[in-house]
Design an enzyme around this catalytic site. Sequence first.
Site, PDB file in Angstrom:
ATOM      1  N   GLU A 144      21.417  13.138 -63.960  1.00 48.01           N
ATOM      2  CA  GLU A 144      21.044  13.742 -62.673  1.00 48.01           C
ATOM      3  C   GLU A 144      21.362  12.786 -61.527  1.00 48.01           C
ATOM      4  OE1 GLU A 144      19.233  14.197 -65.363  1.00 48.01           O
ATOM      5  OE2 GLU A 144      18.028  16.034 -65.244  1.00 48.01           O
ATOM      6  N   ASP A 174      36.349  31.560 -51.923  1.00 46.71           N
ATOM      7  CA  ASP A 174      36.134  31.463 -53.380  1.00 46.71           C
ATOM      8  C   ASP A 174      37.509  31.679 -54.023  1.00 46.71           C
ATOM      9  OD1 ASP A 174      35.689  31.924 -56.056  1.00 46.71           O
ATOM     10  OD2 ASP A 174      33.900  33.136 -55.752  1.00 46.71           O
ATOM     11  N   LYS A 183      40.294  29.129 -64.967  1.00 49.35           N
ATOM     12  CA  LYS A 183      41.188  30.297 -64.871  1.00 49.35           C
ATOM     13  C   LYS A 183      42.627  29.798 -64.737  1.00 49.35           C
ATOM     14  CE  LYS A 183      37.610  33.470 -63.250  1.00 49.35           C
ATOM     15  NZ  LYS A 183      36.449  32.805 -62.649  1.00 49.35           N
ATOM     16  N   ARG A 189      35.470  25.560 -68.998  1.00 47.99           N
ATOM     17  CA  ARG A 189      34.599  26.421 -68.187  1.00 47.99           C
ATOM     18  C   ARG A 189      33.701  25.550 -67.322  1.00 47.99           C
ATOM     19  NH1 ARG A 189      35.515  31.184 -70.417  1.00 47.99           N
ATOM     20  NH2 ARG A 189      34.273  32.220 -68.842  1.00 47.99           N
ATOM     21  N   TYR A 245      22.513  12.462 -70.149  1.00 51.08           N
ATOM     22  CA  TYR A 245      21.920  13.038 -68.927  1.00 51.08           C
ATOM     23  C   TYR A 245      22.294  12.165 -67.732  1.00 51.08           C
ATOM     24  CZ  TYR A 245      18.969  17.067 -69.761  1.00 51.08           C
ATOM     25  OH  TYR A 245      18.523  18.327 -69.980  1.00 51.08           O
ATOM     26  N   THR A 261      35.948  28.322 -59.972  1.00 49.47           N
ATOM     27  CA  THR A 261      35.775  27.946 -61.363  1.00 49.47           C
ATOM     28  C   THR A 261      36.927  27.002 -61.697  1.00 49.47           C
ATOM     29  OG1 THR A 261      36.994  29.938 -61.941  1.00 49.47           O
ATOM     30  CG2 THR A 261      34.605  30.025 -62.189  1.00 49.47           C
TER      31      THR A 261
HETATM   32  N1  DSN Z   1      34.344  37.036 -64.696  1.00 50.07           N
HETATM   33  C1  DSN Z   1      35.360  36.677 -63.739  1.00 50.07           C
HETATM   34  C2  DSN Z   1      36.523  37.568 -63.802  1.00 50.07           C
HETATM   35  O1  DSN Z   1      36.825  38.068 -64.877  1.00 50.07           O
HETATM   36  O2  DSN Z   1      37.186  37.773 -62.807  1.00 50.07           O
HETATM   37  C3  DSN Z   1      34.821  36.593 -62.364  1.00 50.07           C
HETATM   38  O3  DSN Z   1      33.730  35.778 -62.357  1.00 50.07           O
END
Ligand code: DSN
Length: 420
Positions: free
Chosen positions: A58, A202, A231, A237, A56, A228
Amino acid sequence: MATLHDPPLAQRDPEIARLIAAEELRETVKLRLIPSENYVSRAVLEASGSVLTNKYSEGYAGKRYYEGQQIIDQVEELACARLKTLFGADHVNVQPYSGSPANLAVYLAFCQPGDPIMGLGLPAGGHLTHGWNVSITGKYFQSHAYGVRRDDHRIDFDQVRSLAREHKPKIMWCGTTAYPRIIEFDKFREIADEVGAILCADIAHISGLVAAGVHPSPIGIAKVVTSTTHKTLRGPRGGMILCDAEHAKAIDRAVFPGLQGGPHNHTTAGIAVAALEAQQPAFEAYARAVVDNAKVLGEALLAKGVSLVTGGTDNHLLLLDLTPKNIPGKVAAQALDRAGIVANYNSIPFDPRKPFDPSGLRIGTPAITSRGMGADEMRRLADWMDQVLCAPDDPATITRVAGEVEQLCRQFPPPGIPQR
Ligand code: DSN
């Protein structure tokens, strides 16, 4: 006291071990085209599955609420330093659990409930957290969604400007989940400045392309950038927020203690590894190949009579309008999945069909490019997709294509997965 018996997973929990092995096989023998998915490297997997999950922490490095942070502080500082270098940002917060919490932290930092905000509408390719009505962000804030133009399906900047002038949003989102074209950050900034909005980009889908310089960067244009990490960036993740020095304190306070508790330190380590990998020349080549492959795949699909939203792509994804093929997106996605080609059904702009049974299919090249596939494989893929779309109910076609897909996949073992 006896030492705790500590057997490996296959002994402790054979059911979960079997399911993980089955997923490894699925990810090996299928062509994964969901554009928000990828394969992480073995190194990222090792870091993400490490003992750092036990701690942990924080707070932030040097200012934690628990002792024992000698190692964790270094991990988080390394992750932030690498991301700052990679993106050229003043400040990085690497603690958001994923993209949606990152975006919620931005609201918490800059908005009061009921404030006006703007984002691209979900049916036009935006994200739920950019103010769509079923999301908390559409319920707690006064959301004004802009869209794309009816004629070419590109972002409608006339509408962005007129909505912005009318509603004076506190924050203006630019960023997409199903938009195959370059995002013109500078045009958004001009409008945001005119009405005093904070521009938030974003870049969840394109952060790997931005890091590699194959998509323009919003850094220095948008005040706040969220993403994120799993991707096109090929990390575990997770989420992150990049911002200028002026907004750093507000962002950090919003993430913790505003929104979250302890950061997921194993994820932070995986992100640090992914950032290191993204700094290598091979990553730039990878990101270029992602875009090149998407273009080749798009051209090959057009040649088969498939219609593409905006007519093509500048990035990693393609949005197919299946209306000319006379097959709904969901039927297509399910038939393709049976044939070993995994995509997702998706609304297209101004879709006459319902979101749960839309006209479109969303595909992307990040994962198949991580396996080393190139132009030849994209043409074969378009051919297989066409065969399935023309005969979605024909078991012989589906079985034959699935077999051919598996054969190809075996020639391109994915990163991170032990081959058995
Ligand atoms: N779930 C993502 C996507 O597939 O684009 C977006 O958050």
